[in-house]
Design a protein around this motif. Structure first.
Motif, PDB file in Angstrom:
ATOM      1  N   LEU A 216       0.893  -1.257   0.075  1.00 50.45           N
ATOM      2  CA  LEU A 216      -0.111   0.217  -0.113  1.00 50.45           C
ATOM      3  C   LEU A 216       0.814   1.302   0.059  1.00 50.45           C
ATOM      4  O   LEU A 216       0.450   2.269  -0.782  1.00 50.45           O
ATOM      5  CB  LEU A 216      -0.917   0.039   1.242  1.00 50.45           C
ATOM      6  N   HIS A 217       1.913   1.218   0.824  1.00 50.78           N
ATOM      7  CA  HIS A 217       2.646   2.541   0.805  1.00 50.78           C
ATOM      8  C   HIS A 217       3.678   2.643  -0.015  1.00 50.78           C
ATOM      9  O   HIS A 217       4.502   3.739   0.000  1.00 50.78           O
ATOM     10  CB  HIS A 217       3.167   2.426   2.442  1.00 50.78           C
ATOM     11  N   ALA A 218       3.694   1.908  -1.005  1.00 50.91           N
ATOM     12  CA  ALA A 218       4.560   2.149  -2.428  1.00 50.91           C
ATOM     13  C   ALA A 218       4.189   3.491  -3.048  1.00 50.91           C
ATOM     14  O   ALA A 218       4.849   4.132  -3.665  1.00 50.91           O
ATOM     15  CB  ALA A 218       4.525   1.085  -3.266  1.00 50.91           C
ATOM     16  N   LEU A 219       2.709   3.791  -2.712  1.00 52.94           N
ATOM     17  CA  LEU A 219       2.262   5.103  -3.153  1.00 52.94           C
ATOM     18  C   LEU A 219       2.888   6.194  -2.786  1.00 52.94           C
ATOM     19  O   LEU A 219       3.209   7.154  -3.537  1.00 52.94           O
ATOM     20  CB  LEU A 219       0.733   5.023  -2.696  1.00 52.94           C
ATOM     21  N   GLN A 220       3.580   6.021  -1.391  1.00 53.94           N
ATOM     22  CA  GLN A 220       4.277   7.272  -1.079  1.00 53.94           C
ATOM     23  C   GLN A 220       6.008   6.972  -1.180  1.00 53.94           C
ATOM     24  O   GLN A 220       6.760   7.889  -1.347  1.00 53.94           O
ATOM     25  CB  GLN A 220       4.100   7.401   0.466  1.00 53.94           C
ATOM     26  N   VAL A 221       6.164   5.842  -1.258  1.00 50.63           N
ATOM     27  CA  VAL A 221       7.854   5.479  -1.216  1.00 50.63           C
ATOM     28  C   VAL A 221       8.248   5.901  -2.647  1.00 50.63           C
ATOM     29  O   VAL A 221       9.399   6.525  -2.656  1.00 50.63           O
ATOM     30  CB  VAL A 221       7.996   3.873  -0.865  1.00 50.63           C
ATOM     31  N   LEU A 222       7.690   5.220  -3.564  1.00 50.86           N
ATOM     32  CA  LEU A 222       8.217   5.643  -4.919  1.00 50.86           C
ATOM     33  C   LEU A 222       8.496   7.090  -5.363  1.00 50.86           C
ATOM     34  O   LEU A 222       9.376   7.381  -5.891  1.00 50.86           O
ATOM     35  CB  LEU A 222       7.418   4.875  -5.988  1.00 50.86           C
ATOM     36  N   PRO A 223       7.378   7.739  -5.196  1.00 52.29           N
ATOM     37  CA  PRO A 223       7.577   9.407  -5.251  1.00 52.29           C
ATOM     38  C   PRO A 223       8.317   9.955  -4.453  1.00 52.29           C
ATOM     39  O   PRO A 223       9.266  11.005  -4.935  1.00 52.29           O
ATOM     40  CB  PRO A 223       5.998   9.915  -4.843  1.00 52.29           C
ATOM     41  N   ILE A 224       8.712   9.506  -3.227  1.00 49.27           N
ATOM     42  CA  ILE A 224       9.669  10.118  -2.283  1.00 49.27           C
ATOM     43  C   ILE A 224      11.083   9.813  -3.045  1.00 49.27           C
ATOM     44  O   ILE A 224      11.996  10.673  -2.905  1.00 49.27           O
ATOM     45  CB  ILE A 224       9.401   9.643  -0.907  1.00 49.27           C
ATOM     46  N   LEU A 225      11.311   8.519  -3.306  1.00 47.97           N
ATOM     47  CA  LEU A 225      12.366   7.963  -4.075  1.00 47.97           C
ATOM     48  C   LEU A 225      12.726   9.025  -5.224  1.00 47.97           C
ATOM     49  O   LEU A 225      13.952   9.514  -5.334  1.00 47.97           O
ATOM     50  CB  LEU A 225      12.490   6.700  -4.331  1.00 47.97           C
ATOM     51  N   ALA A 226      11.756   9.100  -5.937  1.00 49.39           N
ATOM     52  CA  ALA A 226      11.861  10.220  -7.252  1.00 49.39           C
ATOM     53  C   ALA A 226      12.357  11.452  -6.713  1.00 49.39           C
ATOM     54  O   ALA A 226      13.281  12.263  -7.102  1.00 49.39           O
ATOM     55  CB  ALA A 226      10.790  10.294  -7.949  1.00 49.39           C
ATOM     56  N   ILE A 227      11.740  12.101  -5.634  1.00 50.80           N
ATOM     57  CA  ILE A 227      12.184  13.329  -5.188  1.00 50.80           C
ATOM     58  C   ILE A 227      13.493  13.411  -4.500  1.00 50.80           C
ATOM     59  O   ILE A 227      14.393  14.328  -4.959  1.00 50.80           O
ATOM     60  CB  ILE A 227      11.307  13.760  -3.849  1.00 50.80           C
ATOM     61  N   LEU A 228      13.975  12.372  -3.882  1.00 58.55           N
ATOM     62  CA  LEU A 228      15.197  12.266  -3.314  1.00 58.55           C
ATOM     63  C   LEU A 228      16.377  12.090  -4.569  1.00 58.55           C
ATOM     64  O   LEU A 228      17.415  12.591  -4.260  1.00 58.55           O
ATOM     65  CB  LEU A 228      15.354  11.033  -2.359  1.00 58.55           C
ATOM     66  N   LEU A 229      16.158  11.323  -5.545  1.00 57.88           N
ATOM     67  CA  LEU A 229      16.994  11.146  -6.525  1.00 57.88           C
ATOM     68  C   LEU A 229      17.222  12.710  -7.066  1.00 57.88           C
ATOM     69  O   LEU A 229      18.397  13.074  -7.891  1.00 57.88           O
ATOM     70  CB  LEU A 229      16.553  10.381  -7.629  1.00 57.88           C
ATOM     71  N   ALA A 230      16.105  13.244  -7.504  1.00 60.84           N
ATOM     72  CA  ALA A 230      16.111  14.784  -8.110  1.00 60.84           C
ATOM     73  C   ALA A 230      16.996  15.521  -7.280  1.00 60.84           C
ATOM     74  O   ALA A 230      17.877  16.459  -7.675  1.00 60.84           O
ATOM     75  CB  ALA A 230      14.783  15.331  -8.131  1.00 60.84           C
ATOM     76  N   ARG A 231      16.786  15.646  -5.686  1.00 62.76           N
ATOM     77  CA  ARG A 231      17.472  16.513  -4.734  1.00 62.76           C
ATOM     78  C   ARG A 231      18.948  16.214  -4.665  1.00 62.76           C
ATOM     79  O   ARG A 231      19.826  17.136  -4.714  1.00 62.76           O
ATOM     80  CB  ARG A 231      16.734  16.296  -3.260  1.00 62.76           C
ATOM     81  N   PHE A 232      19.561  14.871  -4.786  1.00 62.25           N
ATOM     82  CA  PHE A 232      20.840  14.701  -4.666  1.00 62.25           C
ATOM     83  C   PHE A 232      21.495  14.191  -5.872  1.00 62.25           C
ATOM     84  O   PHE A 232      22.931  14.112  -5.802  1.00 62.25           O
ATOM     85  CB  PHE A 232      21.029  13.476  -3.552  1.00 62.25           C
ATOM     86  N   LEU A 233      20.765  13.788  -6.894  1.00 60.32           N
ATOM     87  CA  LEU A 233      21.594  13.486  -7.897  1.00 60.32           C
ATOM     88  C   LEU A 233      21.134  13.722  -9.315  1.00 60.32           C
ATOM     89  O   LEU A 233      21.572  13.416 -10.442  1.00 60.32           O
ATOM     90  CB  LEU A 233      21.305  11.624  -8.077  1.00 60.32           C
ATOM     91  N   GLY A 234      20.146  14.833  -9.029  1.00 56.28           N
ATOM     92  CA  GLY A 234      19.670  15.550 -10.203  1.00 56.28           C
ATOM     93  C   GLY A 234      20.628  16.127 -11.311  1.00 56.28           C
ATOM     94  O   GLY A 234      20.376  16.132 -12.417  1.00 56.28           O
ATOM     95  N   THR A 235      21.836  16.524 -10.620  1.00 60.99           N
ATOM     96  CA  THR A 235      22.656  17.268 -11.374  1.00 60.99           C
ATOM     97  C   THR A 235      23.844  16.232 -12.127  1.00 60.99           C
ATOM     98  O   THR A 235      24.554  16.440 -12.997  1.00 60.99           O
ATOM     99  CB  THR A 235      23.712  18.356 -10.811  1.00 60.99           C
ATOM    100  N   ARG A 236      23.646  14.986 -11.728  1.00 60.58           N
ATOM    101  CA  ARG A 236      24.602  13.872 -12.056  1.00 60.58           C
ATOM    102  C   ARG A 236      24.188  12.741 -12.994  1.00 60.58           C
ATOM    103  O   ARG A 236      24.800  12.046 -13.954  1.00 60.58           O
ATOM    104  CB  ARG A 236      25.382  13.288 -10.913  1.00 60.58           C
ATOM    105  N   LEU A 237      22.718  12.807 -12.859  1.00 59.28           N
ATOM    106  CA  LEU A 237      21.965  11.803 -13.494  1.00 59.28           C
ATOM    107  C   LEU A 237      20.879  12.355 -14.458  1.00 59.28           C
ATOM    108  O   LEU A 237      20.272  13.208 -14.288  1.00 59.28           O
ATOM    109  CB  LEU A 237      21.460  10.933 -12.708  1.00 59.28           C
ATOM    110  N   ASP A 238      20.841  12.000 -15.577  1.00 58.51           N
ATOM    111  CA  ASP A 238      19.645  12.448 -16.534  1.00 58.51           C
ATOM    112  C   ASP A 238      18.451  11.919 -16.162  1.00 58.51           C
ATOM    113  O   ASP A 238      18.179  10.812 -15.704  1.00 58.51           O
ATOM    114  CB  ASP A 238      20.027  12.072 -17.812  1.00 58.51           C
ATOM    115  N   ASP A 239      17.157  12.199 -16.866  1.00 59.35           N
ATOM    116  CA  ASP A 239      16.015  11.893 -16.435  1.00 59.35           C
ATOM    117  C   ASP A 239      15.880  10.415 -16.751  1.00 59.35           C
ATOM    118  O   ASP A 239      15.170   9.764 -16.060  1.00 59.35           O
ATOM    119  CB  ASP A 239      14.938  12.505 -16.960  1.00 59.35           C
TER     120      ASP A 239
END
Length: 308
Positions: A216-239
């Motif tokens: 059930l809580h994958a609904l929150q976990v996956l978007p949070i992971l996407a936010i973390l990837l953008a926040r900490f690796l957004g300048t190093r990894l492409d979309d």
């Protein structure tokens, strides 16, 4: 961000429901502390507390996901309204049974209790269908942000899996042999025994609520992971790379949900797995690490992607 928040606030039934659940969570927390009554060994207000908190997260996340669509979808909004209606039925019955001093789930001790439990089951089936409709709309409408689209799609899909892994709780194999009780959370032991703090998951037998909770809580976990990837690796990894990493994470999360359910069905406590369960989890970790490494090996820096 302001536009997204404004669009998320447009579904008034969901926002009102979330607000009501937040109030109910506070009331239930007070009830846990002030009401000495127990049901299956747990404070009688604990179930509405957990359900209310879960619905606050669920409703808020669903409203946010709708706001990401490139344009409003009346089908999705109607589906969410149906979800709200079914959730209200579920919570009204849960609270009513608390007030009556009896269990809401698996309770066939009287015709009224059986009818209420049956109504809850029917409401959840309708909610599941409406949730599926929202997922289909999200896939068809194609959210412009590739990373967000991946997170939302996997989150919606895995939350459906989380609902499905709860089905064994009601199967004949979960009949505890107690008159008037038609199902159980625990496997191999009676409901209401020793459990982990807060969540109450059995520490002496299997517990089907674990896989249900995870899915059930994958609904929150996956978007949070996407936010973390953008926040900490957004300048190093492409979309594209970040989206692929989310696919790996989503697949691993889904397999873990199934593994936890499989462990529970074999009567094992979460923290006391046997060698077979440990081996399965180890294989999942290794496979996920290899897949992640392969994705990163193919990555391109965002600035190179722009030049290309």
């Amino acid at each position: 961000m302001t536009t997204v928040l404004r669009r998320a606030a447009q579904h008034r039934p969901m926002l009102l429901f979330v607000a009501a659940m937040a109030v109910l969570a506070v009331v239930s927390a007070i009830g846990v502390l002030a009401d000495p009554r127990l049901v299956t060994g747990a404070p009688i207000w604990l179930k509405p507390l957990k359900f209310a908190m879960s619905f606050v997260l669920y409703g808020t996340t669903l409203a946010w996901m709708l706001s990401l669509l490139p344009r409003r979808s009346r089908i999705a909004e109607w589906a969410v309204t149906v979800i709200v209606a079914m959730a209200v039925i579920e919570m009204v019955i849960i609270v009513a049974q608390v007030i009556r001093g009896t269990a809401s789930h698996f309770n066939d001790t009287t015709p009224l209790n059986a009818a209420l439990f049956g109504a809850m089951g029917a409401a959840i089936m309708v909610l599941f269908t409406a949730h599926l409709v929202v997922g289909i709309v999200v896939l068809i409408r194609r959210i412009a942000d590739r990373v967000a689209a991946t997170a939302v799609g996997w989150g919606l899909g895995l939350s459906l899996l989380g609902m499905l892994v709860a089905v064994p709780m009601t199967l004949p194999t979960q009949d505890p042999g107690i008159e008037g009780i038609s199902g159980a959370h625990s496997v191999g032991v009676a409901d209401g025994g020793a459990g982990l703090p807060l969540v109450g998951w059995s520490t002496t037998g299997g517990d089907l609520r674990i896989g249900h909770f995870m899915g059930l809580h994958a609904l929150q976990v996956l978007p949070i992971l996407a936010i973390l990837l953008a926040r900490f690796l957004g300048t190093r990894l492409d979309d594209r790379t970040r989206a692929r990493l989310l696919v790996v994470a989503g697949a691993a999360y889904g397999v873990l949900t199934v593994l936890l359910t499989w462990q529970a069905l074999r009567g094992q406590p979460l923290l006391r797995p046997d060698a077979l369960t440990v081996a399965a989890v180890a294989a999942l970790v290794v496979t996920t690490a290899i897949a992640t490494r392969l994705v990163l090996a193919r990555r391109r820096r965002p600035e190179l992607e722009l030049v290309a």
